[in-house]
Design a protein around this motif. Sequence first.
Motif, mmCIF file in Angstrom:
data_model
loop_
_atom_site.group_PDB
_atom_site.id
_atom_site.type_symbol
_atom_site.label_atom_id
_atom_site.label_comp_id
_atom_site.label_asym_id
_atom_site.label_seq_id
_atom_site.Cartn_x
_atom_site.Cartn_y
_atom_site.Cartn_z
ATOM 1 N N GLU A 339 0.836 -1.209 0.000
ATOM 2 C CA GLU A 339 0.000 0.000 0.000
ATOM 3 C C GLU A 339 0.869 1.256 0.000
ATOM 4 O O GLU A 339 0.469 2.294 -0.535
ATOM 5 N N ILE A 340 2.031 1.184 0.650
ATOM 6 C CA ILE A 340 2.928 2.339 0.683
ATOM 7 C C ILE A 340 3.423 2.649 -0.727
ATOM 8 O O ILE A 340 3.484 3.812 -1.145
ATOM 9 N N ASN A 341 3.781 1.599 -1.463
ATOM 10 C CA ASN A 341 4.172 1.805 -2.857
ATOM 11 C C ASN A 341 3.067 2.497 -3.644
ATOM 12 O O ASN A 341 3.321 3.369 -4.480
ATOM 13 N N ASN A 342 1.849 2.115 -3.366
ATOM 14 C CA ASN A 342 0.713 2.685 -4.084
ATOM 15 C C ASN A 342 0.586 4.192 -3.836
ATOM 16 O O ASN A 342 0.134 4.938 -4.703
ATOM 17 N N VAL A 343 1.003 4.627 -2.636
ATOM 18 C CA VAL A 343 0.890 6.048 -2.291
ATOM 19 C C VAL A 343 1.735 6.894 -3.232
ATOM 20 O O VAL A 343 1.242 7.823 -3.879
ATOM 21 N N THR A 346 0.840 6.583 -7.190
ATOM 22 C CA THR A 346 -0.443 7.006 -7.752
ATOM 23 C C THR A 346 -0.708 8.477 -7.439
ATOM 24 O O THR A 346 -0.219 9.363 -8.131
ATOM 25 N N HIS A 347 -1.482 8.762 -6.346
ATOM 26 C CA HIS A 347 -1.919 10.139 -6.138
ATOM 27 C C HIS A 347 -0.790 11.083 -5.703
ATOM 28 O O HIS A 347 -0.945 12.294 -5.789
ATOM 29 N N CYS A 348 0.338 10.535 -5.259
ATOM 30 C CA CYS A 348 1.469 11.399 -4.924
ATOM 31 C C CYS A 348 2.556 11.357 -5.997
ATOM 32 O O CYS A 348 3.648 11.898 -5.804
ATOM 33 N N HIS A 349 2.241 10.749 -7.131
ATOM 34 C CA HIS A 349 3.245 10.614 -8.182
ATOM 35 C C HIS A 349 3.681 11.985 -8.698
ATOM 36 O O HIS A 349 2.862 12.804 -9.118
#
Length: 567
Positions: A339-343, A346-349
């Motif tokens: 989930e941390i990777n997803n942060v 995605t929306h913090c990219h």
Amino acid sequence: MDKLIIYQLLPRLFGNAQIRNKVNGSIEENGVGKLNNISDKALQEIKAMSFTHVWYTGVIEHATMTDYTANGIANDDPDIVKGRAGSPYAIKDYYDVAPDLAVDVNNRIAEYEALIQRTHNNGLKVIMDLVPNHVARTYASDVKPADVRDFGQDDDKSKAFDPRNDFYYIPGQSFVVPSGYNPGGDEFQSPLKDGRFDENPAKATGNDVFSARPSINDWFETMKLNYGVDYMNGRYGHFDPIPPLWNKIYDILDFWSKKGIDGYRCDMVEMVPTEFWAWVIPKLKAAYPGTIFIGEAYDKNKYGDYISRGGFDYLYDKVGLYDAIRRLTRNDYGASTWEINNVWNTHCHGIDQHMLRFMENHDEQRIASRYFAGDAWLAVPGMIVTATMNTGPVMIYSGQEVGEPALGNQGFSGDDGRTSIFDYCGVPEHQKWLNNGAFDGVNLSESQQNLRGFYQKLLLSVKNNEALSNGLFYELMMANEHQPGFDQLLYIYLRYTAEQRVLVIANFNRTERAIIVKLPDDLLNKLNISGKTAFTDLLSGVKFNTVDIRNGVQVKVLASGGLLLAF
């Protein structure tokens, strides 16, 4: 910009040594912290923890149930005040300081000015609140500059909406206090406590309730400010000419910036049009270069717009990293470090360096409360990631570093795992460090002293190691997902510059984990590293060595622990 390390404190709570904590207690019964309590010694101790900024929360005058008529301050109607002390986010006068916080009420602004100067003298910068979306229903500035027009002073109250009005109105209807509200509890008595408040026509409520009858669950104590958005007709914006409110908010920012404020934490920025932020932030920064703006934002789809167009330096990362770390810390079913990777993917990219990370603040539950983790030490891996994943700010909430659990009911706030911002109360575990103003922590338990030591070592490492403060990020999860000992409760990454490198390993497992961490060949070639390599944990001083770095580094990570391996 160097990495910001922010300490959030409410002066009302920070310096309060009274330990009674009566439910719905008065200021006389439960005490209150003063601006003068934030002494040189207190600030030196904060500085020694490696903080760079202090966010003084709740300084501006807000509605309260405490009587200050002897000082020429009109009473607020308790039927529209939440808690005996009142919400710091129901601003009563934007040009004034909360009288609760002053030793000499009539000298309250000067006491705040002295605190600003004292903070600067101790090598720290000052952040204060901007609450742009709403104000208290009793808002009236009695100390504003002579040339300033008050909110609503020139409004046409016959119109529900007019871009030249400062408020929204419900013509022909009077405001109705929500039924069932018992301000201050049964013991609190006041001639104004009668279930009524004279507001005719009624104004819209702060959380976008365009009704004369907000519910008890609404922000009924506040009135929404009008930035030129017609909410009842498709949210159409009327921004040309600039609505009068825009200049009034700028004047407020200018007023406090002249006193030396270094930055503003802006409340609920999504409830104010981006067009306003794009106008006011550059304007203020042109007058006061270096001023920072932090936005409390929760709509991840708008993050990029607030940074690129709105001008914000930083935004809350609550719905991203905080939520992921909370699930991992609680050991929630299905929680995973992926989930941390997803942060950041995605929306913090592309804007990850603009995200403010935290595990506590005044809105969120205390880590040590039974509603969160129940044990402050379980936050160690989460805090390591929160503090070191990128170059954006990290924030600690006063009391977090000694494991404050926010036990019990304090009044309006109830028993919810939060330290109340509405009530007069003490913060028991923090008070052990406070020690009646000595700020020496002699009353802390050994575990609390060690916990505070962990925070100090972590923040000192972030401050002093350029890889952690300003370095690049390299994700190592995919490179290690097939390694023996790896599981989805480990998070691994590298922070690096040309001169320094730190391998970060966070273990959210409740058991010790052993793993050989591999660094990909392309990364090793890029960093020009080979052969025997020595690693030193910045948190413990423990050393690890490899015969050949290409075979990985073998480590053991304590249960709910982590390593910052410098090499």
